[in-house]
Design an enzyme around this catalytic site. Structure first.
Site, short mmCIF file in Angstrom:
data_model
loop_
_atom_site.label_atom_id
_atom_site.label_comp_id
_atom_site.label_asym_id
_atom_site.label_seq_id
_atom_site.Cartn_x
_atom_site.Cartn_y
_atom_site.Cartn_z
N ASP A 259 -4.38 6.27 11.91
CA ASP A 259 -4.97 6.81 13.13
C ASP A 259 -3.92 6.65 14.24
O ASP A 259 -2.77 6.26 13.99
CB ASP A 259 -6.32 6.15 13.45
CG ASP A 259 -6.20 4.70 13.90
OD1 ASP A 259 -5.07 4.16 13.93
OD2 ASP A 259 -7.25 4.09 14.22
N CYS B 176 -4.18 1.45 10.60
CA CYS B 176 -4.88 1.66 11.87
C CYS B 176 -4.45 0.54 12.81
O CYS B 176 -3.38 -0.04 12.62
CB CYS B 176 -6.40 1.74 11.66
SG CYS B 176 -7.16 0.27 10.96
N THR C 92 -5.90 -2.57 13.56
CA THR C 92 -5.99 -3.89 12.93
C THR C 92 -5.88 -3.84 11.41
O THR C 92 -5.68 -4.88 10.78
CB THR C 92 -7.36 -4.53 13.24
OG1 THR C 92 -8.38 -3.63 12.75
CG2 THR C 92 -7.56 -4.75 14.73
N HIS D 84 -2.46 -9.52 -9.20
CA HIS D 84 -3.79 -9.95 -9.65
C HIS D 84 -4.88 -8.92 -9.40
O HIS D 84 -5.89 -8.94 -10.08
CB HIS D 84 -4.18 -11.26 -8.95
CG HIS D 84 -3.46 -12.46 -9.50
ND1 HIS D 84 -3.84 -13.75 -9.23
CD2 HIS D 84 -2.36 -12.55 -10.31
CE1 HIS D 84 -3.02 -14.60 -9.86
NE2 HIS D 84 -2.10 -13.89 -10.50
N HIS E 194 -6.79 -10.64 -15.43
CA HIS E 194 -7.04 -9.97 -14.14
C HIS E 194 -7.70 -8.60 -14.36
O HIS E 194 -8.53 -8.17 -13.56
CB HIS E 194 -5.74 -9.84 -13.36
CG HIS E 194 -5.10 -11.17 -13.14
ND1 HIS E 194 -5.69 -12.16 -12.38
CD2 HIS E 194 -3.95 -11.70 -13.63
CE1 HIS E 194 -4.92 -13.24 -12.40
NE2 HIS E 194 -3.86 -12.98 -13.16
C1 RB5 Z 1 -8.60 2.14 17.43
O1 RB5 Z 1 -8.67 1.75 18.75
C2 RB5 Z 1 -8.93 0.95 16.53
O2 RB5 Z 1 -10.26 0.58 16.67
C3 RB5 Z 1 -8.63 1.30 15.09
O3 RB5 Z 1 -7.29 1.65 14.97
C4 RB5 Z 1 -8.84 0.19 14.07
O4 RB5 Z 1 -8.17 -0.96 14.46
C5 RB5 Z 1 -10.21 -0.05 13.64
O5 RB5 Z 1 -10.48 -0.92 12.82
#
Ligand code: RB5
Length: 161
Positions: A21, A79, A81, A112, A147
């Site tokens: 994203d 993304c 996080t 694994h 595994h």
């Molecule tokens: C976008 O602001 C953020 O929420 C997205 O990239 C992600 O981290 C969601 O889990």
């Protein structure tokens, strides 16, 4: 426990589907440079720019579909996080998405867990470490054996739920 064990998978994927994203776009650009350098075939499924806020599930789904379409394809999703992308990807049977921000996890997710999707957070990990995580994840083989039995069990339990 009896199970149908398949042999360990190839260390290197035949193709990588990659998506992000807006919050993962910067790290994706760096990872694309690495894939190019390593001559790993890839398909970039967006998003195309960090400037417009987009919904990560839409881009995650494109990569999930590409990974499920070919037996030796693997995916990379990025993304902010890594959490949203890994939550979404792991809802799809056949996807084993691993959120990795360190080398040990990246290595073990292959050895694994036979992870077929690597997830990272572009707001969590820097480009240099992120690229090393990708390099290790691309080249580490699955060990199979016990595994594989555990992965078979996991699929079986999910089907019974
Ligand atoms: C976008 O602001 C953020 O929420 C997205 O990239 C992600 O981290 C969601 O889990």
């Amino acid at each position: 426990m009896s199970s149908v064990s398949s042999p360990p998978g190839p260390a290197e994927p035949e193709i990588i589907a990659i998506g992000c994203d807006h919050a993962g776009h910067g790290l994706k650009r760096e990872v694309l440079k690495l894939l190019h350098e390593l001559k790993v075939p890839y398909v970039d499924l967006g998003c195309a720019s960090p400037d417009e806020s987009v919904h990560y599930p839409l881009y995650g789904k494109k990569v999930v579909e590409a990974v499920l379409a070919r037996p030796h394809a693997r995916g990379i999703l990025i993304c902010g996080t890594g959490l949203g992308m890994s939550i979404m990807a792991n809802r799809f049977p056949g996807i084993r998405a691993a959120l990795c921000h360190d080398i040990f996890s990246a290595m073990m997710s292959r050895r694994h867990n036979d992870a077929n999707l690597l997830v990272m957070g572009g707001r969590v990990i820097g480009a240099d470490l992120g690229k090393e995580v990708v390099r290790v994840w691309l080249t580490t083989p699955f060990e199979g054996g016990r595994h594989q039995e555990r992965l078979d069990l996991l699929e079986q339990l999910a089907q019974e739920a």
